[in-house]
Design a protein around this motif. Structure first.
Motif, PDB file in Angstrom:
ATOM      1  N   TYR A   1       0.524   9.270  -0.999  1.00 58.51           N
ATOM      2  CA  TYR A   1       2.049   8.948  -1.215  1.00 58.51           C
ATOM      3  C   TYR A   1       2.414   9.279  -2.666  1.00 58.51           C
TER       4      TYR A   1
ATOM      5  N   THR B   1       7.382   3.768   1.997  1.00 61.00           N
ATOM      6  CA  THR B   1       6.295   3.008   3.008  1.00 61.00           C
ATOM      7  C   THR B   1       6.984   1.564   3.199  1.00 61.00           C
TER       8      THR B   1
ATOM      9  N   ASP C   1       4.579  -1.248   2.213  1.00 63.24           N
ATOM     10  CA  ASP C   1       3.328  -1.218   2.996  1.00 63.24           C
ATOM     11  C   ASP C   1       2.137  -0.804   2.052  1.00 63.24           C
ATOM     12  N   VAL C   2       2.644   0.310   1.279  1.00 67.38           N
ATOM     13  CA  VAL C   2       1.621   0.860   0.215  1.00 67.38           C
ATOM     14  C   VAL C   2       2.191   0.581  -1.066  1.00 67.38           C
TER      15      VAL C   2
END
Length: 122
Positions: free
Chosen positions: A30, A52, A55-56
């Motif tokens: 990412y 994300t 999420d990340v």
């Protein structure tokens, strides 16, 4: 630059070899993906979180480490300019090729998963 071999340990404490950056971590993936437009380190962290949907997460120290490695050792990104103590980075052609390779790996994983899922239904 060729890939380096790192020594790591498996669950039994035995040494295993792996190639450095053979597979990108989600954070690395990412960070690289965020650099299709010129941005600074703080913006990288914000963009990864946004892409994300939380999420990340990448933090300052790991963003700086990844950026430094991608910039100096591997050539996946380049320093575009410095503005008011902010360093602006962008992905290189080599970085784009690496993301494409990673995308192909993910597609193979999805195909295998879908095939397995389909076989389980029969």
């Amino acid at each position: 630059m060729g890939l380096k071999y790192l020594s790591i340990f498996d669950k039994r404490g035995e040494k295993m070899a792996r190639k450095e950056f053979e597979t990108l971590t989600p954070q690395m993936f990412y960070i690289l993906l965020s650099l299709y437009e010129p941005i600074c380190g703080l913006e990288i962290m914000e963009k990864v979180n946004e892409m994300t949907e939380g999420d990340v997460r990448v933090w300052c120290w790991n963003t700086l480490c990844v950026v430094a490695t991608f910039l100096k050792n591997i050539g996946y990104i380049q320093l575009l300019k410095e503005e008011n103590k902010r360093k602006i980075y962008i992905i290189t052609q080599k970085g784009k090729e690496r993301l494409e390779l990673e995308k192909e790996k993910m597609q193979k994983q999805i195909i295998l998963f879908m095939k397995k899922d389909y076989e389980d239904e029969i």
